[in-house]
Design a protein around this motif. Structure first.
Motif, PDB file in Angstrom:
ATOM      1  N   HIS A   3       5.187  29.395  20.595  1.00  0.00           N
ATOM      2  CA  HIS A   3       5.055  28.548  21.769  1.00  0.00           C
ATOM      3  C   HIS A   3       4.051  29.154  22.748  1.00  0.00           C
ATOM      4  O   HIS A   3       3.173  28.466  23.284  1.00  0.00           O
ATOM      5  CB  HIS A   3       6.410  28.380  22.435  1.00  0.00           C
ATOM      6  N   ASP A   4       4.112  30.470  22.944  1.00  0.00           N
ATOM      7  CA  ASP A   4       3.180  31.156  23.843  1.00  0.00           C
ATOM      8  C   ASP A   4       1.749  31.065  23.333  1.00  0.00           C
ATOM      9  O   ASP A   4       0.804  30.880  24.097  1.00  0.00           O
ATOM     10  CB  ASP A   4       3.578  32.642  23.979  1.00  0.00           C
ATOM     11  N   THR A   9      -3.687  28.742  23.729  1.00  0.00           N
ATOM     12  CA  THR A   9      -4.776  27.982  23.114  1.00  0.00           C
ATOM     13  C   THR A   9      -5.060  26.708  23.896  1.00  0.00           C
ATOM     14  O   THR A   9      -6.201  26.370  24.161  1.00  0.00           O
ATOM     15  CB  THR A   9      -4.411  27.626  21.660  1.00  0.00           C
ATOM     16  N   ASP A  10      -3.982  26.036  24.286  1.00  0.00           N
ATOM     17  CA  ASP A  10      -4.156  24.807  25.057  1.00  0.00           C
ATOM     18  C   ASP A  10      -4.859  25.089  26.374  1.00  0.00           C
ATOM     19  O   ASP A  10      -5.738  24.344  26.796  1.00  0.00           O
ATOM     20  CB  ASP A  10      -2.799  24.157  25.331  1.00  0.00           C
ATOM     21  N   ALA A  11      -4.464  26.176  27.006  1.00  0.00           N
ATOM     22  CA  ALA A  11      -5.072  26.525  28.290  1.00  0.00           C
ATOM     23  C   ALA A  11      -6.554  26.845  28.110  1.00  0.00           C
ATOM     24  O   ALA A  11      -7.394  26.437  28.926  1.00  0.00           O
ATOM     25  CB  ALA A  11      -4.346  27.722  28.898  1.00  0.00           C
ATOM     26  N   ALA A  12      -6.881  27.535  27.029  1.00  0.00           N
ATOM     27  CA  ALA A  12      -8.282  27.880  26.767  1.00  0.00           C
ATOM     28  C   ALA A  12      -9.099  26.619  26.473  1.00  0.00           C
ATOM     29  O   ALA A  12     -10.248  26.480  26.930  1.00  0.00           O
ATOM     30  CB  ALA A  12      -8.371  28.848  25.591  1.00  0.00           C
ATOM     31  N   ARG A  15      -9.548  24.765  29.719  1.00  0.00           N
ATOM     32  CA  ARG A  15     -10.542  25.468  30.545  1.00  0.00           C
ATOM     33  C   ARG A  15     -11.961  25.193  30.025  1.00  0.00           C
ATOM     34  O   ARG A  15     -12.875  24.885  30.792  1.00  0.00           O
ATOM     35  CB  ARG A  15     -10.234  26.971  30.500  1.00  0.00           C
ATOM     36  N   MET A  16     -12.113  25.279  28.714  1.00  0.00           N
ATOM     37  CA  MET A  16     -13.437  25.040  28.124  1.00  0.00           C
ATOM     38  C   MET A  16     -13.875  23.598  28.379  1.00  0.00           C
ATOM     39  O   MET A  16     -15.031  23.349  28.762  1.00  0.00           O
ATOM     40  CB  MET A  16     -13.386  25.304  26.613  1.00  0.00           C
ATOM     41  N   ASN A  17     -12.966  22.670  28.205  1.00  0.00           N
ATOM     42  CA  ASN A  17     -13.320  21.257  28.420  1.00  0.00           C
ATOM     43  C   ASN A  17     -13.691  20.990  29.877  1.00  0.00           C
ATOM     44  O   ASN A  17     -14.585  20.200  30.164  1.00  0.00           O
ATOM     45  CB  ASN A  17     -12.171  20.351  27.975  1.00  0.00           C
TER      46      ASN A  17
ATOM     47  N   GLY B 192     -14.340  36.238  33.480  1.00  0.00           N
ATOM     48  CA  GLY B 192     -13.864  35.102  34.233  1.00  0.00           C
ATOM     49  C   GLY B 192     -12.467  34.761  33.789  1.00  0.00           C
ATOM     50  O   GLY B 192     -11.778  35.550  33.152  1.00  0.00           O
ATOM     51  N   ARG B 193     -12.067  33.548  34.078  1.00  0.00           N
ATOM     52  CA  ARG B 193     -10.721  33.147  33.685  1.00  0.00           C
ATOM     53  C   ARG B 193     -10.696  32.838  32.194  1.00  0.00           C
ATOM     54  O   ARG B 193     -11.750  32.662  31.591  1.00  0.00           O
ATOM     55  CB  ARG B 193     -10.311  31.928  34.505  1.00  0.00           C
ATOM     56  N   PRO B 194      -9.508  32.769  31.557  1.00  0.00           N
ATOM     57  CA  PRO B 194      -9.430  32.560  30.102  1.00  0.00           C
ATOM     58  C   PRO B 194     -10.018  31.232  29.669  1.00  0.00           C
ATOM     59  O   PRO B 194      -9.951  30.299  30.410  1.00  0.00           O
ATOM     60  CB  PRO B 194      -7.930  32.615  29.814  1.00  0.00           C
TER      61      PRO B 194
END
Lengths: 187, 194
Positions: A3-4, A9-12, A15-17, B192-194
């Motif tokens: 889950h972590d 991965t979702d957060a990355a 962020r990338m998007n 920077g941030r992740p």
């Protein structure tokens, strides 16, 4: 644990998007031209100044360059419908000419590479459609207008003559009258 | 085959409606060797191409220079345009992409040499989000930068991207997936941030 990992991965991804979406919104705010390109093109234009420039001056951006031997031989105009005219060149190539609206119809001009000017004027009143094609050719030649019913008035011009082809189409009785005349060296 | 052509009004248009603009394909078919016609295409497409290069490189001066290179290259290559079978804008983007890729490859080599001579300072994170993204993008291969740029920064579909690059759509799809993973990795690595 899994889950972590997914959360990270979702957060990355998110962020990338976000960063990509922000970069996508960047608009060009620099100059709208490149002096290097313009100087290059200008240099070429100056070299070619001795060449005939009728077509360029008229800003007709595509011409019937294929008209045989620089004349109007076998160039035809047909299917003048609505705001379009189709010019068929001697070798069968077709060019779609946009006509601009006038008070009672539409009109437009078309200049071939050899300097021939086609002025197309279409009017429609009470079901009667009139199409006039004025052809001003510096080289002379033959032109034809073909109607849907196959009628094809043809006119031959001498160098410098202005030719005119008029087609009248009456929708009411289906009769068509085709005239061809030469203005006889009035240029 | 019917080709579009331009016309000029013989009488003033009372409605003030502009004439339909000449289609790119019709202009391009006649513009080879004709600088004035080519100038029409150049004026029409300069800003979109420069904008694409800005979004691709993140550097306005470089984008301006590459845009000029693109149009000079297009002028030379114009006789071959019709063989490409793609819209004129896509053809320009292809040329612009090739130019940007050449710079990207040189930049990667330069960065590797510099990294060898003086290892990068990892305690100096990018100044802002934009710099962060472009720092990470610059570390990707030119091919990965290309698909990211065309799809995510230009908003082209996979099919449009494939046509622009002359690749199969499936190739673009898999390349984009790998490029996104690589970019994500570089974003995490470059600070920077992740």
């Amino acid at each position: 644990m899994n889950h972590d990992m997914h959360t990270t991965t979702d957060a990355a991804d998110t962020r990338m998007n976000e960063l990509l979406a922000r970069a996508r919104r960047r608009a060009w705010t620099g100059p709208d031209h490149a002096p290097r390109v313009e100087e290059h093109l200008k240099g070429i234009t100056m070299k070619e100044q001795s060449k005939p420039t009728l077509t360029r001056n008229a800003m007709i951006l595509i011409g019937v360059g294929v008209v045989a031997t620089g004349s109007l031989a076998a160039a035809v105009t047909r299917s003048v419908l609505g705001h379009h005219a189709t010019i068929v060149a001697g070798d069968g190539q077709q060019y779609d000419v946009e006509l601009s609206e006038t008070a009672d119809g539409a009109s437009g001009s078309f200049v071939t590479d050899d300097g021939a000017v086609y002025d197309i004027d279409m009017t429609e009143q009470g079901g009667q459609k009139n199409v006039t094609v004025d052809i001003n050719s510096p080289t002379g030649g033959t032109s034809t207008v073909i109607l849907d019913n196959g009628a094809s008035p043809r006119i031959t011009t001498l160098p410098g003559q202005t030719a005119r082809i008029e087609i009248t189409e009456n929708k009411a009785d289906g009769q068509k009258r085709n005239d061809a005349e030469s203005d006889g060296g009035d240029n | 085959m019917t080709q579009a052509a331009c016309s000029i009004p013989t009488t003033p248009d009372p409605g003030g409606q502009p004439l339909a603009p000449c289609p790119d394909a019709a202009l391009a078919a006649r513009a080879a060797g004709d600088p004035e016609l080519f100038a029409t295409l150049y004026r029409r497409h300069f800003e979109p191409v420069a904008g694409y290069l800005l979004r691709r490189t993140g550097n306005q001066a470089l984008a301006e220079d590459l845009a000029a290179d693109t149009f000079l290259a297009a002028w030379k290559a114009l006789p071959t345009y019709q063989d490409s079978g793609i819209p004129f804008r896509a053809w320009l983007l292809r040329i612009a992409t090739n130019r940007a890729n050449a710079v990207a490859r040189r930049e990667r080599v330069r960065r590797r040499v510099l990294a060898f001579l003086a290892p990068p300072d990892h305690h100096n994170p990018p100044a802002d989000d934009t710099e962060h993204l472009y720092t990470a993008l610059a570390r990707l291969s030119a091919e990965h930068q290309t698909v990211i740029s065309l799809v995510h920064l230009e908003g082209l579909s996979l099919e449009q991207t494939a046509r622009t690059l002359g690749l199969a759509e499936g190739t673009v799809k898999s390349r984009l997936h790998r490029a996104r993973e690589a970019l994500k990795h570089e974003l995490a690595r470059t600070g920077g941030r992740p």
